[in-house]
Every structure is written in C-alpha cells, then in structure tokens.
Design a protein around this motif. Structure first.
Motif, PDB file in Angstrom:
ATOM      1  N   GLU A  25       0.827  -1.213   0.000  1.00  0.00           N
ATOM      2  CA  GLU A  25       0.000   0.000   0.000  1.00  0.00           C
ATOM      3  C   GLU A  25       0.858   1.260   0.000  1.00  0.00           C
ATOM      4  O   GLU A  25       0.585   2.213  -0.743  1.00  0.00           O
ATOM      5  CB  GLU A  25      -0.936  -0.008   1.207  1.00  0.00           C
ATOM      6  N   ILE A  26       1.892   1.279   0.832  1.00  0.00           N
ATOM      7  CA  ILE A  26       2.763   2.460   0.904  1.00  0.00           C
ATOM      8  C   ILE A  26       3.455   2.699  -0.433  1.00  0.00           C
ATOM      9  O   ILE A  26       3.503   3.828  -0.935  1.00  0.00           O
ATOM     10  CB  ILE A  26       3.798   2.302   2.043  1.00  0.00           C
ATOM     11  N   ILE A  27       3.987   1.640  -1.033  1.00  0.00           N
ATOM     12  CA  ILE A  27       4.700   1.781  -2.305  1.00  0.00           C
ATOM     13  C   ILE A  27       3.742   2.229  -3.410  1.00  0.00           C
ATOM     14  O   ILE A  27       4.067   3.120  -4.198  1.00  0.00           O
ATOM     15  CB  ILE A  27       5.414   0.463  -2.670  1.00  0.00           C
ATOM     16  N   ALA A  28       2.556   1.631  -3.466  1.00  0.00           N
ATOM     17  CA  ALA A  28       1.584   2.017  -4.497  1.00  0.00           C
ATOM     18  C   ALA A  28       1.206   3.494  -4.350  1.00  0.00           C
ATOM     19  O   ALA A  28       1.147   4.224  -5.348  1.00  0.00           O
ATOM     20  CB  ALA A  28       0.343   1.131  -4.402  1.00  0.00           C
ATOM     21  N   ASP A  29       0.967   3.947  -3.116  1.00  0.00           N
ATOM     22  CA  ASP A  29       0.625   5.353  -2.893  1.00  0.00           C
ATOM     23  C   ASP A  29       1.788   6.275  -3.271  1.00  0.00           C
ATOM     24  O   ASP A  29       1.588   7.322  -3.887  1.00  0.00           O
ATOM     25  CB  ASP A  29       0.237   5.586  -1.434  1.00  0.00           C
ATOM     26  N   ALA A  30       2.997   5.878  -2.900  1.00  0.00           N
ATOM     27  CA  ALA A  30       4.163   6.703  -3.205  1.00  0.00           C
ATOM     28  C   ALA A  30       4.380   6.807  -4.712  1.00  0.00           C
ATOM     29  O   ALA A  30       4.732   7.874  -5.224  1.00  0.00           O
ATOM     30  CB  ALA A  30       5.402   6.135  -2.525  1.00  0.00           C
ATOM     31  N   LEU A  31       4.144   5.726  -5.435  1.00  0.00           N
ATOM     32  CA  LEU A  31       4.317   5.749  -6.892  1.00  0.00           C
ATOM     33  C   LEU A  31       3.308   6.676  -7.564  1.00  0.00           C
ATOM     34  O   LEU A  31       3.613   7.301  -8.577  1.00  0.00           O
ATOM     35  CB  LEU A  31       4.212   4.339  -7.469  1.00  0.00           C
ATOM     36  N   GLU A  32       2.109   6.763  -6.999  1.00  0.00           N
ATOM     37  CA  GLU A  32       1.108   7.672  -7.570  1.00  0.00           C
ATOM     38  C   GLU A  32       1.571   9.119  -7.496  1.00  0.00           C
ATOM     39  O   GLU A  32       1.213   9.932  -8.340  1.00  0.00           O
ATOM     40  CB  GLU A  32      -0.226   7.515  -6.842  1.00  0.00           C
ATOM     41  N   ALA A  33       2.371   9.440  -6.486  1.00  0.00           N
ATOM     42  CA  ALA A  33       2.834  10.818  -6.299  1.00  0.00           C
ATOM     43  C   ALA A  33       4.064  11.140  -7.150  1.00  0.00           C
ATOM     44  O   ALA A  33       4.454  12.297  -7.243  1.00  0.00           O
ATOM     45  CB  ALA A  33       3.157  11.051  -4.825  1.00  0.00           C
ATOM     46  N   ILE A  34       4.668  10.130  -7.750  1.00  0.00           N
ATOM     47  CA  ILE A  34       5.865  10.337  -8.566  1.00  0.00           C
ATOM     48  C   ILE A  34       5.443  10.625 -10.003  1.00  0.00           C
ATOM     49  O   ILE A  34       4.706   9.862 -10.606  1.00  0.00           O
ATOM     50  CB  ILE A  34       6.789   9.099  -8.511  1.00  0.00           C
ATOM     51  N   ASP A  35       5.934  11.742 -10.531  1.00  0.00           N
ATOM     52  CA  ASP A  35       5.616  12.138 -11.901  1.00  0.00           C
ATOM     53  C   ASP A  35       6.683  11.582 -12.839  1.00  0.00           C
ATOM     54  O   ASP A  35       7.705  12.218 -13.089  1.00  0.00           O
ATOM     55  CB  ASP A  35       5.537  13.655 -12.000  1.00  0.00           C
ATOM     56  N   ASP A  36       6.454  10.351 -13.301  1.00  0.00           N
ATOM     57  CA  ASP A  36       7.401   9.681 -14.191  1.00  0.00           C
ATOM     58  C   ASP A  36       6.582   8.890 -15.204  1.00  0.00           C
ATOM     59  O   ASP A  36       5.901   7.924 -14.844  1.00  0.00           O
ATOM     60  CB  ASP A  36       8.318   8.758 -13.383  1.00  0.00           C
ATOM     61  N   ASP A  37       6.638   9.292 -16.456  1.00  0.00           N
ATOM     62  CA  ASP A  37       5.855   8.644 -17.506  1.00  0.00           C
ATOM     63  C   ASP A  37       6.144   7.150 -17.623  1.00  0.00           C
ATOM     64  O   ASP A  37       5.293   6.377 -18.049  1.00  0.00           O
ATOM     65  CB  ASP A  37       6.118   9.302 -18.858  1.00  0.00           C
TER      66      ASP A  37
END
Length: 134
Positions: A25-37
C-alpha cells in the motif's frame, strides 16, 4: 488464535503477511505521487519481505507487458531510495527493507493461460482452425 505464521497479532494473519500488505500500500501510494511517464499503467501486485526485514521483493504488473519491463525496472530502480524513505516514514518498522523489483510471475502466467484459452476458443469456432466440416 494465531495466524499461519504462528506469530499471533491482529486479524489472524502472520506478521509478515501484514507487513507485506502494508508495504504494498505504501509503495503504491508513493508511486502515484511520482511524476514519471515510465511508471504509468503500473500496478504493485504484491510484496514479499524477508523475516528479518533486510530485503523485500516488490512485484508489479504493467500494461506495457514484457516489452516494457526494462523501462519500468529502470524507473523503479531510479526511485527506489524515495520509495524506501516513504516506507521508513510511514511503516514504523525497526528496519527499512532494501527494495528490489520483479514482474509478477503469477500475472504473466495468467496472461499466457488466457491467451492459450482464447486460441482454443477461436479454433473451435465455425470457420476457425478446428472446424473440419465441409
């Protein structure tokens, strides 16, 4: 009653299963905040953390498929430290595991099975490869 891991704890799950889900859950949420195409169309499907919390394997699936794995793995590796920092801030574990990333083999196997079943279905349709009437 304790979970299968015998460690007791909440909801009848072993501690490692709870930690695995928390990290997912933490990793999935953190990835949503990363702006990387390179990380678009990506899902974190699971995490397997070692009992001593030294390392964790993060499993993913991407709509890019196997062809996109090199790009996705490069992006995940580039953001690994940031993801570990998110875990450190949110999980309150005695140790933050070092992350490694792999495509989810279960998802890939399921996709292959679906592909084979579609081929069998098409072969059985009138006019398909399996139609021998005539």
């Amino acid at each position: 009653m304790t979970g299968r891991g015998g460690s007791g704890g909440g909801r009848g799950f072993p501690r490692t299963a709870r930690v695995n889900e928390l990290l997912r859950e933490i990793i999935a949420d953190a990835l949503e905040a990363i702006d990387d195409d390179r990380l678009e169309l990506l899902a974190i499907t699971g995490v397997e953390v070692e009992r001593d919390l030294r390392r964790a394997v993060v499993y993913y699936d991407s709509l890019r498929g196997e062809e996109g794995d090199p790009v996705v793995l490069e992006a995940l590796s580039a953001h690994r430290i940031r993801l570990q920092a998110s875990i450190n801030r949110q999980a309150h574990l005695r140790r933050t595991p070092e992350l490694s990333f792999r495509p989810d083999p279960a998802v890939r196997s399921g996709e292959r099975i679906d592909e084979l079943l579609r081929g069998i279905h098409r072969a059985g349709e009138p006019g398909g490869q399996g139609d021998h009437e005539g």
